[in-house]
Design an enzyme around this catalytic site. Structure first.
Site, PDB file in Angstrom:
ATOM      1  N   GLY A  81      74.091 105.443 -48.086  1.00  0.00           N
ATOM      2  CA  GLY A  81      74.166 104.135 -48.728  1.00  0.00           C
ATOM      3  C   GLY A  81      75.502 103.452 -48.525  1.00  0.00           C
ATOM      4  CG  LEU A 127      72.959 100.773 -46.363  1.00  0.00           C
ATOM      5  CD1 LEU A 127      71.531 100.221 -46.250  1.00  0.00           C
ATOM      6  CD2 LEU A 127      73.067 102.108 -45.647  1.00  0.00           C
ATOM      7  CG  HIS A 138      74.901 102.636 -42.616  1.00  0.00           C
ATOM      8  ND1 HIS A 138      75.904 102.173 -43.428  1.00  0.00           N
ATOM      9  CD2 HIS A 138      75.000 103.989 -42.636  1.00  0.00           C
ATOM     10  CE1 HIS A 138      76.575 103.205 -43.930  1.00  0.00           C
ATOM     11  NE2 HIS A 138      76.053 104.314 -43.471  1.00  0.00           N
ATOM     12  CD  GLN A 154      76.473 115.117 -46.735  1.00  0.00           C
ATOM     13  OE1 GLN A 154      75.263 115.246 -46.632  1.00  0.00           O
ATOM     14  NE2 GLN A 154      77.164 114.260 -46.001  1.00  0.00           N
ATOM     15  N   GLY A 204      74.546 108.220 -35.871  1.00  0.00           N
ATOM     16  CA  GLY A 204      75.656 107.491 -35.279  1.00  0.00           C
ATOM     17  C   GLY A 204      76.596 108.407 -34.516  1.00  0.00           C
ATOM     18  CE  LYS A 209      83.566 106.996 -38.771  1.00  0.00           C
ATOM     19  NZ  LYS A 209      82.906 107.234 -40.024  1.00  0.00           N
ATOM     20  CB  SER A 213      83.743 104.481 -42.399  1.00  0.00           C
ATOM     21  OG  SER A 213      83.658 105.453 -43.417  1.00  0.00           O
ATOM     22  CB  SER A 214      80.488 104.100 -46.875  1.00  0.00           C
ATOM     23  OG  SER A 214      79.279 103.924 -46.174  1.00  0.00           O
ATOM     24  NE  ARG A 215      84.244 109.989 -47.543  1.00  0.00           N
ATOM     25  CZ  ARG A 215      83.228 110.726 -47.085  1.00  0.00           C
ATOM     26  NH1 ARG A 215      82.779 110.538 -45.857  1.00  0.00           N
ATOM     27  NH2 ARG A 215      82.656 111.647 -47.850  1.00  0.00           N
TER      28      ARG A 215
END
Ligand code: AMP
Length: 277
Positions: free
Chosen positions: A22, A24, A28, A55, A145, A147, A183-185
């Site tokens: 998520g 996104l 994504h 994870q 991805g 990535k 990246s979401s991060r």
């Protein structure tokens, strides 16, 4: 989800699948577009959104992982996604809170170095959840991805080793205009971090340039990358590796076509990137 997937398959529809955590972004969505191209207008594109607890190590950012479901839905709707699969922890890990969940999937070769060395329990969680999601969504094709290069390699291996009847596709990394991999991060980064985070893609570009004419010892390039990252005081190099893009075996001499990956901390945020040289 399984009932829906079985019905689609019985109706002769192809299912394309994009697993995500998520929050996104266009990285994504590029996977979603790839899945759509592969299953066609009559096919079914499924996106899963699940922040998979197994994870994350206890010290990592599970509870703080960014979430915005409303926005995610809007993006999926805009891209013509047919179904968003949002499983609960109780569905994915029945009995885990009470200590009864006890089955995991582990890849034992490709996941030892790099991300696996920095995050020892990470890939067991990834391969387990992806195997479980495949069993729920029953896709013909799943898109990942580039990535997360090592993750894609491990999932490809798992799919072969465990006879999952589907095709794995690895789609290119989408980047911001200054080269930072989406990246979401990235949402965690301060303004200063953000401006210095371009060092990851710049390090890859510098190494690509360095091996353009002739090969270079990996040890030499590692030192050069460490020096380069030091020029950004907000960043701290976690690892840099040079390896064969398929086997992930480290190389001692880096040449054109070798692959490189690195991880850099900005505060508590750990960014990763990789590329073919
Ligand atoms: P995540 O939500 O971070 O677990 O990522 C879900 C999927 O999106 C994984 O297959 C990632 O490799 C992929 N992905 C993440 N960032 C990017 C990006 N910048 N470009 C392409 N794919 C990406």
């Amino acid at each position: 989800m399984q009932r829906a997937a079985l019905a689609w398959r019985r109706a002769g529809k192809r299912i394309g699948f994009v697993p995500t955590m998520g929050y996104l972004h266009d990285g994504h969505m590029s996977l979603v577009r790839d899945a759509r191209r592969r299953v066609g207008p009559d096919g079914i594109v499924v996106v899963s959104i699940y922040v998979n607890p197994t994870q994350f190590a206890p010290t990592e950012d599970l509870s703080k992982y960014p979430r915005d479901l409303k926005r995610d839905y809007a993006l999926c709707r805009g891209e013509g996604v047919d179904a968003v699969f949002l499983p609960s922890d109780a569905v994915m890990y029945p009995g885990r809170a009470e200590g009864r969940y006890s089955t995991y999937v582990q890849e034992e070769r490709l996941t030892l170095g790099m991300e696996g060395a920095s995050r020892p329990t990470h890939f067991r969680g990834v391969t387990t959840i992806v195997a479980k999601l495949f069993n729920c969504v029953l896709p013909d094709v799943a898109v990942f991805g580039a990535k997360d290069w090592q993750q894609a390699a491990a999932i490809r291996r798992m799919t072969t080793d465990l006879n999952f009847p589907l095709k794995i596709v690895v789609a290119p990394t989408r980047r911001e205009s200054d080269g930072l991999a989406m990246s979401s991060r990235n949402a965690y980064l301060s303004a200063v971090d953000r401006s210095q985070a371009t060092i990851l893609s710049q390090a890859i570009a510098a190494c690509r340039q360095a091996v353009k004419q002739s090969s270079v010892p990996a040890a030499e390039l590692k030192k050069a990358v460490a020096r380069l990252v030091k020029t950004r005081p907000a960043g701290r190099l976690d690892y840099v590796e040079f390896f064969d893009s398929d086997t992930l075996e480290p190389v001692t001499t880096v040449k054109r076509g070798s692959h490189m990956a690195l991880a850099v901390f900005f505060g508590k945020t750990r960014l990763i990137d990789n590329g073919r040289l």
